[in-house]
Write an enzyme that holds these catalytic residues in place. Structure first.
Site, PDB file in Angstrom:
ATOM      1  N   ASP A   1      45.775  24.749  -2.299  1.00 28.42           N
ATOM      2  CA  ASP A   1      46.794  25.735  -2.647  1.00 28.42           C
ATOM      3  C   ASP A   1      47.453  26.224  -1.356  1.00 28.42           C
ATOM      4  O   ASP A   1      47.229  25.630  -0.296  1.00 28.42           O
ATOM      5  CB  ASP A   1      46.191  26.870  -3.483  1.00 28.42           C
ATOM      6  CG  ASP A   1      45.179  27.722  -2.716  1.00 28.42           C
ATOM      7  OD1 ASP A   1      45.063  27.582  -1.485  1.00 28.42           O
ATOM      8  OD2 ASP A   1      44.493  28.558  -3.355  1.00 28.42           O
TER       9      ASP A   1
ATOM     10  N   HIS B   1      44.053  27.470   0.905  1.00 29.84           N
ATOM     11  CA  HIS B   1      42.673  26.976   0.928  1.00 29.84           C
ATOM     12  C   HIS B   1      42.594  25.455   0.938  1.00 29.84           C
ATOM     13  O   HIS B   1      43.395  24.786   0.283  1.00 29.84           O
ATOM     14  CB  HIS B   1      41.920  27.494  -0.302  1.00 29.84           C
ATOM     15  CG  HIS B   1      41.979  28.977  -0.453  1.00 29.84           C
ATOM     16  ND1 HIS B   1      42.894  29.602  -1.286  1.00 29.84           N
ATOM     17  CD2 HIS B   1      41.261  29.961   0.140  1.00 29.84           C
ATOM     18  CE1 HIS B   1      42.719  30.922  -1.210  1.00 29.84           C
ATOM     19  NE2 HIS B   1      41.742  31.165  -0.346  1.00 29.84           N
TER      20      HIS B   1
ATOM     21  N   SER C   1      37.758  34.296   0.638  1.00 30.83           N
ATOM     22  CA  SER C   1      38.015  33.351  -0.446  1.00 30.83           C
ATOM     23  C   SER C   1      37.692  31.908  -0.085  1.00 30.83           C
ATOM     24  O   SER C   1      37.596  31.060  -0.969  1.00 30.83           O
ATOM     25  CB  SER C   1      39.478  33.453  -0.900  1.00 30.83           C
ATOM     26  OG  SER C   1      40.366  33.277   0.197  1.00 30.83           O
TER      27      SER C   1
END
Length: 422
Positions: free
Chosen positions: A388, A391, A91
């Protein structure tokens, strides 16, 4: 929400390639400057088409035709192509592949993407507020467009010569990693997907030119491993039994064994220029700090210990591959120390906090519930190292990318600018 019908949902054109219409001459010159069209001195065959266009020709039609001709010109002369970026990972660099999966690991909901200018602030499947580190590195290396997600229906034809993004949120080096998310693309399958792309490049350029293009003009970026810890070996409750069976040394050995095989497979498919990132200080991310109830300047010890063990083995692996795979160049991106530098000295880089997530909820650092429409959101996204619970923000990604492209402290044996021009 699924954005399959939105072109911005899959690695849309970068801001640098957006040209405002004025007159035909200025349009063509702008396209040349931004890398969409080769110099006319090298492409005299384009002259009749340009002459046929006049001020009444719609700008979108001009852009479409010239873009297609630029691709065709590249097929005839490999020097007209700028090279490709092929991205593998999780991600941290996913540009929207998970939008096409049945998965719990998704970022195609606001406020994700709120600062991503090509989409007008709409979510694209990137797990950050703006550009990923992969997007920014591509820009700094001169790529005219962001690499499209492999699963995007638009990732076909000459556009793949810019590169393709295979990364998937929740994916890992080990196939069992991320199984709690249901759908995800692990590294083994990502390499399988590149094999598909490799055959398509043969069809576009012909076998000889394709081989040269992949070997000399393409960079292979691998950013993976975090999920093997966060969503496998260190997963609360679920992984307790596994940690009793496998020591950290045994688990990291299995990661290295798998990664060696995956990188070697890419080499057999003609990949030669690699940058492989180690795993960052997972014990210092808002999720781990919230989970452990730590003070602002503290980091969870166990995650950082096992990550450090893996990173040491990764360094040895890349040295081994550089010695044993003729013609290959493997660069190690020392993301662990680079992110730790940002966290330890965040005011120096213009941040207000390196502990609290900008978007998220739960715990002292907004670190327990992922970013989504119902979670808390900070006012100034650029003042947080972390977007977040997991990340980096775009502001942090810009700093990380700059160091890897142009610096010499956190990447070895050469930076990405040097690797690109080998």
């Amino acid at each position: 929400m699924n954005h399959q019908g939105n072109p911005f949902n899959e690695g849309s054109t970068s801001p640098a390639t957006r040209v405002q219409p004025n007159n035909r001459h200025r349009q063509v010159i702008s396209l040349q400057i931004h890398g969409l069209l080769p110099s006319f001195s090298l492409q005299e065959e384009l002259a009749p088409l340009i002459v046929a266009m006049d001020s009444r020709t719609p700008f979108t039609m001009i852009l479409l035709v010239l873009s297609l001709l630029a691709c065709a010109a590249g097929l005839e002369d490999g020097d007209g192509l700028l090279g490709a970026s092929f991205l593998f990972g999780d991600s941290l660099v996913d540009a929207g592949n998970n939008n096409y999966l049945t998965t719990l690991s998704r970022a195609n909901l606001p406020p994700n993407g709120i600062d991503f200018k090509p989409s007008g602030g709409q979510p694209t499947g990137r797990f950050t507020n703006g550009r990923t580190i992969g997007d920014i590195i591509g820009e700094q290396l001169g790529q005219p467009n962001y690499a499209l997600p492999f699963l995007s229906p638009n990732a076909t034809g000459p556009v793949i010569l810019n590169g393709v993004n295979y990364a998937s949120g929740g994916g890992g080096i080990l196939n069992q990693t991320g199984r709690l998310f249901v759908g995800r693309i692990g590294m083994d399958v990502q390499v399988d997907f590149f094999n598909v792309t490799r055959k398509q490049v043969d069809q576009l350029l012909g076998p000889a030119k394709a081989k040269n293009y992949i070997m000399k003009d393409s960079i292979f970026s691998v950013t993976i491993g975090s999920n093997d810890f966060l969503n496998n070996y260190l997963l609360p409750v679920v992984s307790v039994a596994e940690r009793l069976v496998y020591t950290p040394n045994q688990f990291t050995d299995s990661m290295i064994t798998n990664l060696r095989s995956q990188l070697t497979r890419l080499y057999t498919l003609d990949a030669r220029k690699f940058v492989v990132a180690n795993v960052g200080p997972l014990g210092c991310i808002p999720y781990q700090k919230s989970l452990s109830g730590l003070d602002e300047k503290e980091c969870a010890e166990l995650p950082n210990q096992v990550v450090t063990q893996y990173n040491g083995k990764l360094k040895d692996l890349l040295a081994e591959l550089n010695d044993n795979l003729p013609g290959a160049s493997f660069c190690l991106a020392n993301v662990y120390d680079l992110v730790m530098e940002l966290i330890s000295n965040y005011p120096k880089y213009g941040f207000d906090t390196a502990s609290q997530a900008c978007c998220g909820s739960g715990g002292q650092y907004r670190g327990l519930i992922p970013c989504g429409p119902a979670t808390s959101l900070c006012e100034d996204h650029s003042k947080h190292v972390f977007w977040d619970p997991y990340h980096p923000s775009e502001a942090a990604n810009i700093i990380l990318a700059r160091e890897l492209v142009h610096g010499d402290k956190y990447i070895s044996p050469m930076n990405l600018y040097t690797l690109r021009h080998l």
